[in-house]
Design a protein around this motif. Structure first.
Motif, PDB file in Angstrom:
ATOM      1  N   ARG A 255     -11.873  60.994  27.761  1.00  0.00           N
ATOM      2  CA  ARG A 255     -10.418  60.941  27.899  1.00  0.00           C
ATOM      3  C   ARG A 255      -9.938  59.551  28.310  1.00  0.00           C
ATOM      4  O   ARG A 255      -8.861  59.110  27.902  1.00  0.00           O
ATOM      5  CB  ARG A 255      -9.980  61.981  28.933  1.00  0.00           C
ATOM      6  CG  ARG A 255      -8.492  62.105  29.145  1.00  0.00           C
ATOM      7  CD  ARG A 255      -8.179  63.377  29.920  1.00  0.00           C
ATOM      8  NE  ARG A 255      -6.790  63.494  30.299  1.00  0.00           N
ATOM      9  CZ  ARG A 255      -6.222  64.622  30.736  1.00  0.00           C
ATOM     10  NH1 ARG A 255      -6.944  65.723  30.828  1.00  0.00           N
ATOM     11  NH2 ARG A 255      -4.938  64.648  31.085  1.00  0.00           N
ATOM     12  N   HIS A 256     -10.744  58.854  29.130  1.00  0.00           N
ATOM     13  CA  HIS A 256     -10.357  57.542  29.659  1.00  0.00           C
ATOM     14  C   HIS A 256     -11.449  56.506  29.397  1.00  0.00           C
ATOM     15  O   HIS A 256     -12.080  56.004  30.322  1.00  0.00           O
ATOM     16  CB  HIS A 256     -10.102  57.634  31.164  1.00  0.00           C
ATOM     17  CG  HIS A 256      -9.082  58.634  31.572  1.00  0.00           C
ATOM     18  ND1 HIS A 256      -9.186  59.392  32.729  1.00  0.00           N
ATOM     19  CD2 HIS A 256      -7.914  59.024  30.980  1.00  0.00           C
ATOM     20  CE1 HIS A 256      -8.141  60.182  32.827  1.00  0.00           C
ATOM     21  NE2 HIS A 256      -7.353  59.982  31.779  1.00  0.00           N
ATOM     22  N   PRO A 257     -11.672  56.148  28.142  1.00  0.00           N
ATOM     23  CA  PRO A 257     -12.754  55.195  27.842  1.00  0.00           C
ATOM     24  C   PRO A 257     -12.547  53.815  28.462  1.00  0.00           C
ATOM     25  O   PRO A 257     -13.518  53.118  28.771  1.00  0.00           O
ATOM     26  CB  PRO A 257     -12.738  55.123  26.315  1.00  0.00           C
ATOM     27  CG  PRO A 257     -11.347  55.556  25.920  1.00  0.00           C
ATOM     28  CD  PRO A 257     -10.966  56.586  26.930  1.00  0.00           C
ATOM     29  N   ASN A 258     -11.301  53.418  28.658  1.00  0.00           N
ATOM     30  CA  ASN A 258     -11.050  52.091  29.219  1.00  0.00           C
ATOM     31  C   ASN A 258     -11.371  52.027  30.711  1.00  0.00           C
ATOM     32  O   ASN A 258     -11.724  50.968  31.234  1.00  0.00           O
ATOM     33  CB  ASN A 258      -9.599  51.680  28.977  1.00  0.00           C
ATOM     34  CG  ASN A 258      -9.286  51.571  27.500  1.00  0.00           C
ATOM     35  OD1 ASN A 258     -10.151  51.195  26.702  1.00  0.00           O
ATOM     36  ND2 ASN A 258      -8.067  51.917  27.111  1.00  0.00           N
ATOM     37  N   ILE A 259     -11.240  53.156  31.398  1.00  0.00           N
ATOM     38  CA  ILE A 259     -11.627  53.198  32.810  1.00  0.00           C
ATOM     39  C   ILE A 259     -13.137  53.250  32.936  1.00  0.00           C
ATOM     40  O   ILE A 259     -13.719  52.656  33.846  1.00  0.00           O
ATOM     41  CB  ILE A 259     -10.985  54.418  33.510  1.00  0.00           C
ATOM     42  CG1 ILE A 259      -9.451  54.284  33.496  1.00  0.00           C
ATOM     43  CG2 ILE A 259     -11.495  54.558  34.948  1.00  0.00           C
ATOM     44  CD1 ILE A 259      -8.708  55.477  34.071  1.00  0.00           C
ATOM     45  N   ASP A 260     -13.792  53.965  31.998  1.00  0.00           N
ATOM     46  CA  ASP A 260     -15.259  54.084  31.984  1.00  0.00           C
ATOM     47  C   ASP A 260     -15.759  54.703  33.290  1.00  0.00           C
ATOM     48  O   ASP A 260     -16.399  54.059  34.118  1.00  0.00           O
ATOM     49  CB  ASP A 260     -15.912  52.720  31.759  1.00  0.00           C
ATOM     50  CG  ASP A 260     -17.416  52.818  31.540  1.00  0.00           C
ATOM     51  OD1 ASP A 260     -17.952  53.945  31.530  1.00  0.00           O
ATOM     52  OD2 ASP A 260     -18.064  51.760  31.412  1.00  0.00           O
ATOM     53  N   TRP A 261     -15.450  55.987  33.451  1.00  0.00           N
ATOM     54  CA  TRP A 261     -15.772  56.679  34.697  1.00  0.00           C
ATOM     55  C   TRP A 261     -17.262  56.678  35.051  1.00  0.00           C
ATOM     56  O   TRP A 261     -17.605  56.503  36.223  1.00  0.00           O
ATOM     57  CB  TRP A 261     -15.239  58.113  34.656  1.00  0.00           C
ATOM     58  CG  TRP A 261     -13.742  58.185  34.767  1.00  0.00           C
ATOM     59  CD1 TRP A 261     -12.854  58.505  33.787  1.00  0.00           C
ATOM     60  CD2 TRP A 261     -12.963  57.884  35.928  1.00  0.00           C
ATOM     61  NE1 TRP A 261     -11.565  58.436  34.255  1.00  0.00           N
ATOM     62  CE2 TRP A 261     -11.599  58.060  35.570  1.00  0.00           C
ATOM     63  CE3 TRP A 261     -13.259  57.488  37.224  1.00  0.00           C
ATOM     64  CZ2 TRP A 261     -10.552  57.858  36.466  1.00  0.00           C
ATOM     65  CZ3 TRP A 261     -12.226  57.295  38.124  1.00  0.00           C
ATOM     66  CH2 TRP A 261     -10.896  57.477  37.748  1.00  0.00           C
ATOM     67  N   PRO A 262     -18.187  56.877  34.100  1.00  0.00           N
ATOM     68  CA  PRO A 262     -19.610  56.862  34.486  1.00  0.00           C
ATOM     69  C   PRO A 262     -20.029  55.549  35.139  1.00  0.00           C
ATOM     70  O   PRO A 262     -20.729  55.542  36.158  1.00  0.00           O
ATOM     71  CB  PRO A 262     -20.337  57.102  33.167  1.00  0.00           C
ATOM     72  CG  PRO A 262     -19.357  57.870  32.337  1.00  0.00           C
ATOM     73  CD  PRO A 262     -18.023  57.286  32.685  1.00  0.00           C
ATOM     74  N   THR A 263     -19.586  54.425  34.574  1.00  0.00           N
ATOM     75  CA  THR A 263     -19.928  53.125  35.157  1.00  0.00           C
ATOM     76  C   THR A 263     -19.242  52.934  36.502  1.00  0.00           C
ATOM     77  O   THR A 263     -19.841  52.433  37.465  1.00  0.00           O
ATOM     78  CB  THR A 263     -19.531  51.988  34.194  1.00  0.00           C
ATOM     79  OG1 THR A 263     -20.236  52.149  32.963  1.00  0.00           O
ATOM     80  CG2 THR A 263     -19.862  50.624  34.792  1.00  0.00           C
ATOM     81  N   PHE A 264     -17.968  53.337  36.570  1.00  0.00           N
ATOM     82  CA  PHE A 264     -17.223  53.228  37.826  1.00  0.00           C
ATOM     83  C   PHE A 264     -17.939  53.983  38.942  1.00  0.00           C
ATOM     84  O   PHE A 264     -18.175  53.450  40.028  1.00  0.00           O
ATOM     85  CB  PHE A 264     -15.806  53.776  37.627  1.00  0.00           C
ATOM     86  CG  PHE A 264     -14.972  53.783  38.881  1.00  0.00           C
ATOM     87  CD1 PHE A 264     -14.220  52.679  39.235  1.00  0.00           C
ATOM     88  CD2 PHE A 264     -14.947  54.902  39.710  1.00  0.00           C
ATOM     89  CE1 PHE A 264     -13.454  52.676  40.395  1.00  0.00           C
ATOM     90  CE2 PHE A 264     -14.186  54.916  40.869  1.00  0.00           C
ATOM     91  CZ  PHE A 264     -13.437  53.800  41.213  1.00  0.00           C
ATOM     92  N   LEU A 265     -18.305  55.228  38.671  1.00  0.00           N
ATOM     93  CA  LEU A 265     -18.951  56.053  39.691  1.00  0.00           C
ATOM     94  C   LEU A 265     -20.331  55.521  40.051  1.00  0.00           C
ATOM     95  O   LEU A 265     -20.730  55.542  41.225  1.00  0.00           O
ATOM     96  CB  LEU A 265     -19.048  57.502  39.205  1.00  0.00           C
ATOM     97  CG  LEU A 265     -17.713  58.236  39.066  1.00  0.00           C
ATOM     98  CD1 LEU A 265     -17.902  59.553  38.317  1.00  0.00           C
ATOM     99  CD2 LEU A 265     -17.078  58.489  40.428  1.00  0.00           C
ATOM    100  N   ASN A 266     -21.057  55.046  39.053  1.00  0.00           N
ATOM    101  CA  ASN A 266     -22.385  54.487  39.317  1.00  0.00           C
ATOM    102  C   ASN A 266     -22.285  53.263  40.217  1.00  0.00           C
ATOM    103  O   ASN A 266     -23.044  53.115  41.188  1.00  0.00           O
ATOM    104  CB  ASN A 266     -23.077  54.134  37.997  1.00  0.00           C
ATOM    105  CG  ASN A 266     -24.486  53.621  38.208  1.00  0.00           C
ATOM    106  OD1 ASN A 266     -25.364  54.336  38.689  1.00  0.00           O
ATOM    107  ND2 ASN A 266     -24.713  52.361  37.844  1.00  0.00           N
TER     108      ASN A 266
END
Length: 670
Positions: A255-266
């Motif tokens: 849904r939010h590829p520009n935020i890139d949640w997996p990388t953010f959380l990692n």
């Protein structure tokens, strides 16, 4: 923590009629007997005080409630002045608290450093060259409790309240609320201009010329406004169901590829498979804006955000710029003393460490015991009121009483103090101390991710003059700070205590059953326990509260926002009603012996008016109306009392009096 219904039956056996020994005659002064109580009870009790009191130049208001935190900070400052001058063992609470305070009081060193402490942060922003590096900077700011464009936290799952989960919420704007960007009245425009001027000054103080600084400030304001469009209003934020949107990280990533949640959380160190997205529209908008707004513009925005975040931790010119903006918002005439500011900083950053020292000096265990008696008596009275409700079915009444019985009560201070051993504090580096405290606070919360909830945790510091209800824990909390006059006096007669802290207790219990709290079950889960018919009846009464309070005005024609304040107004109306019922169970409440010419009932209601004895600057009152979910103090008195029939009887309120409502129009919910 979760008591059974049988325990509830047991506590109902507790007497509410115990005689409190050692009472003293506390005289009631300042009553304006030339006024009819039924025209404006707030003025009748507080008018002489209100007209004669001056607001200190360093404050936005004076009196009880939140403004009692001013003398509280003086107490804390006294503790800090003493401990900072002592030689304390390295790593001890005394060393951390004392050295942190000393570093903040050393304004000579702070001014000498200028904005040097923040230069490395500004350099990191300047080095951003693409979206991944921008998001990497953002995540590192989250780690020091600076949300910038992503608000991340860890708190109980509202549908599984025994477990903590990751939560994200709307953020990203510099003005107090999204509506400030879209209003065009003169007061709001003045605040908009003050904010832009503040941003301009911050840019100038870090090297930009006047033209460039103004251009940058306007750019930041424009990004703010684009983010604000997606924000929910304060009324919309009251919808707890709409704010629960638990999503899988894999779905959010799509849904939010520009935020890139997996990388953010990692990069954040947050290992989890799901997040509750409080306000999805904000993150949908952010995802788009990350691409449509140029990287260089985002860099300017992040510089402004960082400067705002740390302005009060830098040299005098930054502190002064911050205050010039605050002055327009609140009407505060001059800055608080450095000592008062630092007492507040310590309370915010090493709060429970400082609180340990505070309660040893200022809080009585006898007060804690007396308070528990009061709370138990209010619970008993509440159960009786539930039984008498004409609009609620027996099945729902039973569930309401089970929820009431399961309520946890926290009084004074925590059973176990927070551990600050990971916070390293040095005596000569104030800015670094602030960062160290913020980093430790974030790690404290991150460590709770996907772990069981610690039900012993407190969400305010013990010296603070406040009280709160936590729906996910089904608990009510009364810190040591509020357990003092005018709210509570361990030696006062019952009328004053039940009218004072009794109303507060009743208020906090009622939050368990207000428009939001009523949606949580006895275990703190967002789960329906109502019949369809009963909930419809409840909602109709809630609407009555919204409609009535929307007619109340302040500052000329500025209206209270009935929908935004409905939870607090509901709690005020029912809080007084249940406090009165509990008072009538006491020996004094059953009698009619006058003290200083006032009956017990009159003293009870006068005490209610005294606990909201507050005077504010007009600017702060306007800020209050726009942002605070509580009604202004005068309407916390007159509003609920207009709906309290025993008040009419105690002061002979008659048709024609301004506070008179016909009996059929008086609101009763609980």
């Amino acid at each position: 923590m979760k008591n059974s219904f049988m325990l509830f039956i047991a506590f109902l056996a507790f007497t509410a009629c115990s005689k409190h020994e050692g009472k003293k005659n506390i005289a009631i002064s300042g009553i304006d007997s030339t006024l009819r109580p039924g025209n404006d009870f707030f003025r009748y009790v507080n008018g002489k005080w209100y007209d004669s009191i001056s607001i200190p130049a360093s404050q936005a208001g004076v009196g009880a409630y939140m403004f009692m935190n001013y003398p509280q900070r003086m107490r804390l400052q006294g503790i800090l002045d003493s401990i900072s001058q002592s030689k304390n063992p390295e790593g001890s609470i005394a060393q951390k608290v004392g050295d942190f305070y000393a570093s903040g009081m050393d304004t000579v060193t702070i001014d000498k450093r200028g904005y040097t402490p923040i230069k490395p942060l500004l350099d990191k922003i300047e080095a951003i060259n693409d979206l991944p590096s921008l998001m990497n900077f953002v995540v590192n700011q989250v780690k020091v409790n600076n949300p910038s464009i992503i608000g991340f936290g860890v708190s109980p799952d509202e549908k599984n309240s025994s477990m903590n989960i990751a939560q994200i919420y709307q953020t990203g704007i510099g003005l107090p609320d999204r509506d400030y960007y879209f209003k065009s009245d003169s007061s709001t425009v003045a605040i908009q201009q003050a904010y832009k001027k503040y941003l301009t000054t911050l840019f100038q103080q870090t090297g930009s010329n006047a033209i460039e600084a103004k251009k940058n400030a306007n750019l930041v304001y424009d990004i703010d406004k684009q983010l604000a469009v997606s924000h929910k209003t304060k009324v919309e934020l009251r919808d707890v169901q709409a704010n629960y949107n638990k999503m899988a990280v894999t779905d959010l990533s799509k849904r939010h590829p520009n935020i890139d949640w997996p990388t953010f959380l990692n990069n954040l160190g947050a290992q989890t498979n799901s997040i509750n997205v409080g306000q999805p529209a904000y993150y949908d908008a952010l995802n788009k804006l990350l691409k449509t707004i140029p990287i260089n513009d985002w860099k300017i925005y992040l510089k402004a955000n960082s400067l705002e975040r740390y302005a009060d931790d830098l040299s005098k010119s930054f502190v002064d710029a911050s205050f010039e903006y605050t002055k327009v918002l609140s009407g505060q005439a001059v800055q608080k003393t450095r000592g008062e500011k630092m007492a507040n900083v310590l309370d915010n950053n090493l709060g429970e460490a400082l609180a340990e020292l505070y309660v040893k000096k200022y809080f009585s265990e006898d007060a804690k015991k007396r308070m528990l008696v009061l709370v138990n008596n209010l619970q008993k009275a509440y159960a009786v009121r539930i039984d008498k409700l004409e609009w609620m079915s027996q099945g729902t009444k039973q569930k309401a009483k089970e929820k009431l019985a399961a309520m946890t009560k926290k009084i004074g201070y925590p059973d176990k103090w927070k551990d600050y051993s990971s916070v390293n504090i040095a005596r000569n580096t104030y800015f670094e101390n602030m960062v160290a405290a913020a980093t430790a606070a974030f790690q404290f919360h991150l460590a709770k991710l996907d772990k069981p909830v610690d039900k012993s945790e407190w969400y305010t510091t013990p010296p603070t003059v406040t009280a709160y209800n936590n729906p996910t824990a089904n608990e009510i909390v009364f810190p040591a700070g509020i357990l003092q006059a005018p709210y509570f006096d361990n030696n006062a007669d019952d009328a004053l205590n039940y009218g004072g802290i009794g109303m507060v207790i009743g208020h906090e219990i009622t939050h368990t059953f207000d428009d939001q709290g009523a949606q949580y079950d006895k275990d703190g889960n967002l789960k329906n326990w109502w019949t369809k018919e009963d909930y419809a009846q409840f909602k109709s009464r809630i609407q009555q509260v919204i409609d009535l309070y929307s007619t109340y005005t302040v500052l000329g024609d500025l209206h209270i926002n009935g929908a935004m304040t409905v939870g607090e107004n509901t709690a005020d109306i029912a809080g007084i009603a249940v406090a009165y019922d509990a008072f009538k169970m006491t020996e004094q409440g059953k009698g009619n012996t006058k003290i200083d010419g006032f009956t017990p009932d009159q003293r009870f209601f006068i005490s209610i008016a005294k606990i909201w004895r507050v005077k504010m600057k007009d600017e702060f009152l306007r800020l209050w109306i726009n942002n605070n979910p509580h009604s202004p103090p005068n309407w916390r008195v007159n509003g609920p009392l207009m709906n309290t029939t025993p008040f009419y009887e105690a002061f002979n309120v008659q048709p024609g009096d301004k506070m008179f409502l016909p009996a059929k129009d008086r609101i009763t919910i609980w």
